[in-house]
Scaffold this active site. Structure first.
Site, PDB file in Angstrom:
ATOM      1  N   HIS A 134       0.842  -1.191   0.000  1.00 41.11           N
ATOM      2  CA  HIS A 134       0.000   0.000   0.000  1.00 41.11           C
ATOM      3  C   HIS A 134       0.880   1.245   0.000  1.00 41.11           C
ATOM      4  CE1 HIS A 134      -2.748   3.123   1.326  1.00 41.11           C
ATOM      5  NE2 HIS A 134      -3.704   2.355   0.804  1.00 41.11           N
TER       6      HIS A 134
ATOM      7  N   GLU B 184      -3.635   1.918  -7.411  1.00 44.42           N
ATOM      8  CA  GLU B 184      -4.052   3.061  -6.595  1.00 44.42           C
ATOM      9  C   GLU B 184      -3.073   4.214  -6.814  1.00 44.42           C
ATOM     10  OE1 GLU B 184      -6.477   1.790  -2.945  1.00 44.42           O
ATOM     11  OE2 GLU B 184      -4.388   1.587  -2.400  1.00 44.42           O
TER      12      GLU B 184
HETATM   13  P1  PGA Z   1      -9.165   6.390  -0.150  1.00 41.00           P
HETATM   14  O1  PGA Z   1      -8.027   5.308   0.181  1.00 41.00           O
HETATM   15  O2  PGA Z   1     -10.367   5.635  -0.594  1.00 41.00           O
HETATM   16  O3  PGA Z   1      -9.365   7.137   1.139  1.00 41.00           O
HETATM   17  O4  PGA Z   1      -8.626   7.264  -1.227  1.00 41.00           O
HETATM   18  C1  PGA Z   1      -7.856   4.179  -0.622  1.00 41.00           C
HETATM   19  C2  PGA Z   1      -6.745   3.330  -0.096  1.00 41.00           C
HETATM   20  O5  PGA Z   1      -5.841   3.872   0.560  1.00 41.00           O
HETATM   21  O6  PGA Z   1      -6.731   2.114  -0.288  1.00 41.00           O
END
Ligand code: PGA
Length: 235
Positions: free
Chosen positions: A88, A157
């Site tokens: 992450h 992401e």
């Molecule tokens: P968010 O975070 O939905 O607050 O943008 C997503 C994540 O960190 O997996």
């Protein structure tokens, strides 16, 4: 589809148990058969039996040992946890985990048969440097990772979209997912400012097999609605 909630450093044990119960009640009441994952804070793990798959946000690649402040497999095994989030962006960029460290973690938990949600994504300055630089950066995050691992889920992401309210355009998500699908046939989630207001649109996009949701997932009714959207799309 796969709908995942990353609860990060939020909620207490009591609130987490209530959260998971509410999600499960909603799933069964609405006959939702999607794969739903919840990643609570480590101290809020419990032995859980139910439709929601509970995973760990992190663990050290060890069975046990002298790694102050970390937990290992022994601590996960106590709660029958067999799912883990690795890579992450908050761990890469805030905690400072390197690709080498992530590969070690990946291989350790892969060898134990864990379901692994492996995250990739570029910071804003890399995105602004152009498409080739961006894809080059993301490709490095695949280095050392067994992209054909059967229990692998990948989450794209973009760092600049996490917790900011910003998202790439739908066209960008489709284009990047298409390229990432060439690297691995594992299910590919999108994450980064997915909200109840945009989740349906994101879930419907080509090459999107699910979503990884942070802040918006803290509203249990929003997270449940997203699970309902996934069900309604019948992808
Ligand atoms: P968010 O975070 O939905 O607050 O943008 C997503 C994540 O960190 O997996």
């Amino acid at each position: 589809m796969i709908i995942a909630a990353n609860l990060k450093t939020n909620l207490t044990r009591e609130k987490t148990i209530k959260y998971i119960k509410e999600v499960e009640n909603f799933l069964s009441k609405n006959s939702i058969s999607q794969e739903v994952l919840v990643f609570p804070a480590i101290s809020n793990l419990t032995l859980h039996v139910g439709d929601v798959i509970v995973g760990a946000q992190n663990a050290y690649p060890t069975i046990n040992g002298a790694f102050t402040g970390e937990i290992g497999y022994e601590q996960l095994e106590e709660f029958a946890i067999k799912t883990i989030l690795i890579g992450h962006s908050e761990r890469r960029h805030i905690i400072g985990e390197t690709q080498d460290a992530l590969v070690k973690k990946f291989n350790f938990y892969k060898n134990l048969g864990f379901k692994i949600v492996y995250c990739v994504g570029e910071p804003l300055e890399v995105r602004e440097a152009g498409h080739d630089k961006m894809m080059g950066y993301i490709s490095k995050q695949y280095e050392g990772i067994d992209t054909s691992y059967e229990n692998l889920i990948i989450a794209y992401e973009p760092v600049w979209a996490i917790g900011t309210g910003l998202t790439p355009t739908s066209g960008d998500i489709v284009a990047i997912h298409k390229e990432l699908k060439e690297k691995s046939s594992a299910p590919l989630l999108y994450g980064g400012s997915v909200k109840v207001t945009n989740a349906k649109e994101v879930l419907a996009l080509d090459g999107v097999d699910g979503i990884l949701v942070g802040s918006a997932a803290l509203y249990v009714e929003h997270f449940c609605t997203m699970c309902e959207y996934a069900q309604s799309l019948e992808k």
